[in-house]
Design a protein around this motif. Structure first.
Motif, PDB file in Angstrom:
ATOM      1  N   GLY A  93       4.138 -93.184 -64.834  1.00 39.26           N
ATOM      2  CA  GLY A  93       3.820 -94.524 -64.338  1.00 39.26           C
ATOM      3  C   GLY A  93       5.067 -95.359 -64.208  1.00 39.26           C
ATOM      4  O   GLY A  93       6.189 -94.851 -64.172  1.00 39.26           O
ATOM      5  N   GLY A  94       4.877 -96.651 -64.166  1.00 36.67           N
ATOM      6  CA  GLY A  94       5.987 -97.556 -63.929  1.00 36.67           C
ATOM      7  C   GLY A  94       6.224 -97.700 -62.441  1.00 36.67           C
ATOM      8  O   GLY A  94       5.487 -97.146 -61.619  1.00 36.67           O
ATOM      9  N   ASP A  95       7.240 -98.461 -62.088  1.00 36.96           N
ATOM     10  CA  ASP A  95       7.546 -98.659 -60.678  1.00 36.96           C
ATOM     11  C   ASP A  95       8.965 -99.194 -60.546  1.00 36.96           C
ATOM     12  O   ASP A  95       9.674 -99.359 -61.532  1.00 36.96           O
ATOM     13  N   CYS A 135      14.423-102.986 -66.271  1.00 38.77           N
ATOM     14  CA  CYS A 135      15.833-102.713 -66.470  1.00 38.77           C
ATOM     15  C   CYS A 135      16.504-102.294 -65.165  1.00 38.77           C
ATOM     16  O   CYS A 135      15.836-101.994 -64.186  1.00 38.77           O
ATOM     17  N   HIS A 136      17.830-102.308 -65.198  1.00 35.02           N
ATOM     18  CA  HIS A 136      18.609-101.821 -64.064  1.00 35.02           C
ATOM     19  C   HIS A 136      19.959-101.339 -64.568  1.00 35.02           C
ATOM     20  O   HIS A 136      20.411-101.729 -65.646  1.00 35.02           O
ATOM     21  N   PRO A 137      20.620-100.476 -63.797  1.00 35.39           N
ATOM     22  CA  PRO A 137      21.950-100.017 -64.195  1.00 35.39           C
ATOM     23  C   PRO A 137      22.951-101.160 -64.167  1.00 35.39           C
ATOM     24  O   PRO A 137      22.791-102.123 -63.405  1.00 35.39           O
ATOM     25  N   VAL A 138      23.994-101.035 -64.963  1.00 36.56           N
ATOM     26  CA  VAL A 138      25.070-102.012 -64.945  1.00 36.56           C
ATOM     27  C   VAL A 138      25.793-101.890 -63.605  1.00 36.56           C
ATOM     28  O   VAL A 138      26.025-100.780 -63.112  1.00 36.56           O
ATOM     29  N   SER A 139      26.142-102.993 -63.026  1.00 36.94           N
ATOM     30  CA  SER A 139      26.851-103.008 -61.720  1.00 36.94           C
ATOM     31  C   SER A 139      28.308-102.675 -61.909  1.00 36.94           C
ATOM     32  O   SER A 139      28.940-103.068 -62.810  1.00 36.94           O
ATOM     33  N   THR A 148      10.642-107.348 -71.483  1.00 34.98           N
ATOM     34  CA  THR A 148       9.961-106.227 -72.122  1.00 34.98           C
ATOM     35  C   THR A 148       8.591-106.702 -72.575  1.00 34.98           C
ATOM     36  O   THR A 148       8.379-107.897 -72.792  1.00 34.98           O
ATOM     37  N   GLY A 149       7.657-105.790 -72.722  1.00 35.85           N
ATOM     38  CA  GLY A 149       6.331-106.157 -73.200  1.00 35.85           C
ATOM     39  C   GLY A 149       5.543-104.934 -73.611  1.00 35.85           C
ATOM     40  O   GLY A 149       5.870-103.805 -73.236  1.00 35.85           O
ATOM     41  N   SER A 190      13.929-101.413 -62.123  1.00 32.71           N
ATOM     42  CA  SER A 190      12.843-100.470 -62.401  1.00 32.71           C
ATOM     43  C   SER A 190      12.048-100.962 -63.600  1.00 32.71           C
ATOM     44  O   SER A 190      12.515-101.792 -64.385  1.00 32.71           O
ATOM     45  N   ARG A 191      10.839-100.457 -63.715  1.00 29.25           N
ATOM     46  CA  ARG A 191       9.950-100.824 -64.815  1.00 29.25           C
ATOM     47  C   ARG A 191       9.360 -99.552 -65.403  1.00 29.25           C
ATOM     48  O   ARG A 191       8.204 -99.204 -65.152  1.00 29.25           O
ATOM     49  N   PRO A 192      10.155 -98.812 -66.186  1.00 28.70           N
ATOM     50  CA  PRO A 192       9.596 -97.616 -66.807  1.00 28.70           C
ATOM     51  C   PRO A 192       8.599 -97.975 -67.912  1.00 28.70           C
ATOM     52  O   PRO A 192       8.725 -99.014 -68.565  1.00 28.70           O
TER      53      PRO A 192
END
Length: 130
Positions: A46-48, A126-130, A99-100, A55-57
């Motif tokens: 799941g997630g998106d 979350c997302h990767p560091v730029s 977060t939740g 992203s939302r794992p």
């Protein structure tokens, strides 16, 4: 295309530092009874994502301990960590936003009656560091 991060590896590294009294890992093995307490972190189906960066794992976190009380106590610490301390945190590879909990800590069945398992499911933006 969204650049995804290995959320399991990142949370295991962070959790190992945050919970030095526990074994923090993704997969269980036959030595589980001798490695209590254990915190198991696994990305759930799941997630998106937004197609760009965010992203939302979904992450399942199970706590294994010798007693129900100790399993719940550690699961509540993990819950406070994910929903409070991780929010807004950054590592060398990952930035965590909101977060939740999708499912609060609750007893989950486990085939070994010498152990107790308490688990919860979390969403972590979350997302990767730029």
């Amino acid at each position: 295309m969204t650049a995804l991060v290995d959320i399991e590896a990142e949370l295991i590294a962070l959790g190992t530092v945050r919970f030095p009294q526990a074994v923090v890992r993704d997969e269980l093995d036959n030595r589980l009874g001798g490695e209590l307490p254990t915190i198991q972190i696994e990305q759930a189906p799941g997630g998106d994502d937004d197609g760009l960066r965010l992203s939302r794992p979904l992450v399942d976190i199970n706590v294994y301990a010798a007693t129900r009380g100790s399993a719940f106590a550690l699961a509540h610490e993990v819950h406070a960590w994910v929903t409070g301390e991780l929010r807004g945190m950054a590592t060398d590879r990952l930035v965590i936003g909101r977060t939740g909990a999708l499912a609060l800590p609750a007893a989950r069945p486990y085939e070994n009656t010498a152990l107790r398992r308490v688990g919860a499911t979390y969403e972590i933006y979350c997302h990767p560091v730029s």
